[in-house]
Design an enzyme around this catalytic site. Structure first.
Site, short mmCIF file in Angstrom:
data_model
loop_
_atom_site.label_atom_id
_atom_site.label_comp_id
_atom_site.label_asym_id
_atom_site.label_seq_id
_atom_site.Cartn_x
_atom_site.Cartn_y
_atom_site.Cartn_z
N GLN A 12 0.84 -1.22 0.00
CA GLN A 12 0.00 0.00 0.00
C GLN A 12 0.86 1.26 0.00
O GLN A 12 0.69 2.16 -0.83
CB GLN A 12 -0.87 0.05 1.26
N THR A 103 4.29 0.88 13.79
CA THR A 103 2.85 0.79 14.03
C THR A 103 2.41 1.26 15.42
O THR A 103 3.19 1.19 16.38
CB THR A 103 2.42 -0.69 13.84
N TYR A 127 2.74 -9.44 16.10
CA TYR A 127 2.99 -8.37 15.11
C TYR A 127 3.59 -7.15 15.79
O TYR A 127 4.64 -6.63 15.38
CB TYR A 127 1.68 -8.02 14.40
N LYS A 131 7.45 -5.71 15.36
CA LYS A 131 7.65 -4.35 14.82
C LYS A 131 8.47 -3.51 15.82
O LYS A 131 9.35 -2.76 15.41
CB LYS A 131 6.30 -3.67 14.55
N1 NAP Z 1 -1.68 -1.75 7.13
C1 NAP Z 1 -1.90 -1.15 8.29
O1 NAP Z 1 -3.04 -1.02 8.75
C2 NAP Z 1 -0.74 -0.60 9.06
C3 NAP Z 1 -0.98 0.02 10.29
C4 NAP Z 1 0.09 0.54 11.00
C5 NAP Z 1 1.38 0.44 10.49
N2 NAP Z 1 1.58 -0.18 9.30
C6 NAP Z 1 2.96 -0.28 8.80
O2 NAP Z 1 3.04 0.50 7.63
C7 NAP Z 1 4.00 -0.06 6.73
C8 NAP Z 1 3.39 -0.21 5.36
O3 NAP Z 1 2.27 -1.07 5.47
P1 NAP Z 1 1.39 -1.50 4.23
O4 NAP Z 1 -0.02 -1.50 4.67
O5 NAP Z 1 1.81 -0.71 3.04
O6 NAP Z 1 1.85 -3.02 4.07
P2 NAP Z 1 1.52 -4.01 2.88
O7 NAP Z 1 0.55 -3.42 1.95
O8 NAP Z 1 1.24 -5.32 3.53
O9 NAP Z 1 2.92 -4.06 2.13
C9 NAP Z 1 4.01 -4.75 2.64
C10 NAP Z 1 4.85 -5.15 1.46
O10 NAP Z 1 5.94 -5.93 1.95
C11 NAP Z 1 6.09 -7.01 1.07
N3 NAP Z 1 6.79 -8.11 1.70
C12 NAP Z 1 6.30 -9.03 2.57
N4 NAP Z 1 7.26 -9.91 2.89
C13 NAP Z 1 8.37 -9.54 2.21
C14 NAP Z 1 9.68 -10.06 2.11
N5 NAP Z 1 10.05 -11.17 2.75
N6 NAP Z 1 10.57 -9.44 1.30
C15 NAP Z 1 10.21 -8.34 0.61
N7 NAP Z 1 8.98 -7.81 0.66
C16 NAP Z 1 8.07 -8.40 1.45
C17 NAP Z 1 4.69 -7.40 0.68
O11 NAP Z 1 4.70 -8.19 -0.49
P3 NAP Z 1 3.42 -9.13 -0.82
O12 NAP Z 1 2.23 -8.22 -0.78
O13 NAP Z 1 3.73 -9.66 -2.16
O14 NAP Z 1 3.40 -10.14 0.28
C18 NAP Z 1 4.08 -6.03 0.45
O15 NAP Z 1 4.33 -5.58 -0.85
C19 NAP Z 1 4.44 -1.37 7.37
O16 NAP Z 1 5.65 -1.17 8.04
C20 NAP Z 1 3.35 -1.68 8.38
O17 NAP Z 1 3.83 -2.44 9.46
C21 NAP Z 1 0.56 -0.68 8.57
#
Ligand code: NAP
Length: 289
Positions: A12, A103, A127, A131
């Site tokens: 995202q 997070t 999780y 983190k």
């Molecule tokens: N989503 C939320 O509600 C939320 C809330 C608070 C904080 N955050 C933090 O915000 C940040 C961005 O989150 P987001 O929602 O953009 O996450 P996301 O959409 O889940 O994106 C994470 C990306 O990391 C990739 N990934 C997973 N395992 C991997 C690996 N071994 N090597 C390389 N790439 C890998 C995933 O690939 P695939 O999709 O192909 O698996 C995906 O493209 C993260 O640090 C998350 O912890 C998110």
């Protein structure tokens, strides 16, 4: 020309950074995805980081399946913690500054006022723990690192709460949504915007890169129930939404009851104003329509 590496550019946040990266002048971007760089492959990660004289590295990868992480502890640890030690170490060796995203789930949710960066962490899920350990690993290996904690992230890409509520709202006549967990939805486009602003401000010497922990979410406060009503109203979905308690929707990983973040530090250091969550939601829903 400055060199910037975006790791995890198909998530995202990564996709939003990709979309907006053209706003920066005199910057050359390198994007990696899971296909081109698996961060659990330490040698591949080191080689990628050392493949150029990167000035900045932005890590958008994460193991984000909060409930599944309770089972897949090892994988979540590799992605959310161990990779951050490697990124920190390798970045340090080439003199790169790192921006990493964490997070609100590093907190246990017992606060009654928005969390500041120095508040005591106490994650109550795998999780959240992985983190938090990732934040620590990065900050201890590279002093030129910034950790931005965010909350309730959504965008037009991937699977997220907004898209799930639109789908369920269209499929069902009635829906129960939790009202006793309070936080702030954050549009990934706004988070991408502030990250690029931080890099730009450093390059143009308007605000020097200030390492450390920062909080960033959209402005305002909502429960998941309020969030759902706002989504449905804007999308003209007539499904009846009932407020339910956390105890009526048990999940493998407990969530904090309260995880509103105080953004005073990032606003003051970077002189930015942050959009209200409903305004950003409207922007995203317009794109989804
Ligand atoms: N989503 C939320 O509600 C939320 C809330 C608070 C904080 N955050 C933090 O915000 C940040 C961005 O989150 P987001 O929602 O953009 O996450 P996301 O959409 O889940 O994106 C994470 C990306 O990391 C990739 N990934 C997973 N395992 C991997 C690996 N071994 N090597 C390389 N790439 C890998 C995933 O690939 P695939 O999709 O192909 O698996 C995906 O493209 C993260 O640090 C998350 O912890 C998110």
């Amino acid at each position: 020309m400055k060199e910037i590496l975006i790791i995890g550019s198909e998530g995202q946040l990564g996709l939003e950074i990709k979309k907006q990266c053209k706003v920066l002048n005199k910057v050359n971007f390198t994007f990696t995805s899971l296909q081109s760089l698996d961060v659990t492959n330490t040698q591949q990660l080191v080689d990628t980081i050392k493949s150029k004289n990167f000035d900045y590295i932005v890590n958008c990868t994460a193991y984000t399946a909060v409930d599944k992480a309770e089972e897949e502890v090892e994988l979540a640890t590799k992605i959310n913690t161990s990779a951050l030690a490697t990124i920190g170490q390798s970045a340090n060796e080439i003199g790169a500054k790192v921006i990493h995203v964490s997070t609100d789930y590093v907190f246990d949710g017992s606060n009654h006022r928005p969390y500041v960066e120095t508040d005591t962490t106490n994650p109550n899920s795998v999780y959240g723990s992985t983190k938090l350990n990732g934040e620590r690993a990065l900050l201890s290996h590279n002093k030129e690192s910034m950790v931005i904690r965010t909350s309730w992230l959504y965008s037009i890409h991937g699977n997220n709460f907004v898209k799930t509520m639109i789908r369920l709202g269209n499929e069902r006549d009635e829906l129960g949504v939790i009202f006793d967990q309070v936080g702030t939805p954050t549009y990934a486009g706004d988070l991408a915007d502030i990250i690029l602003h931080i890099v730009d401000a450093d390059i143009s010497k308007v605000t020097t890169f200030e390492p450390g922990i920062y909080h960033y979410s959209n402005e305002g406060v909502a429960s998941w129930y309020d969030f759902t009503l706002a989504i449905h109203q804007k999308m003209n979905i007539s499904c009846r939404v009932n407020p339910i308690e956390t105890k009526d929707y048990p999940t493998p990983a407990p969530r904090p009851h309260y995880s509103v973040l105080n953004k005073a530090k990032i606003k003051q250091v970077y002189n930015v104003s942050i959009p209200y969550w409903k305004d950003s939601l409207d922007k995203c829903l317009l794109l989804l329509k």
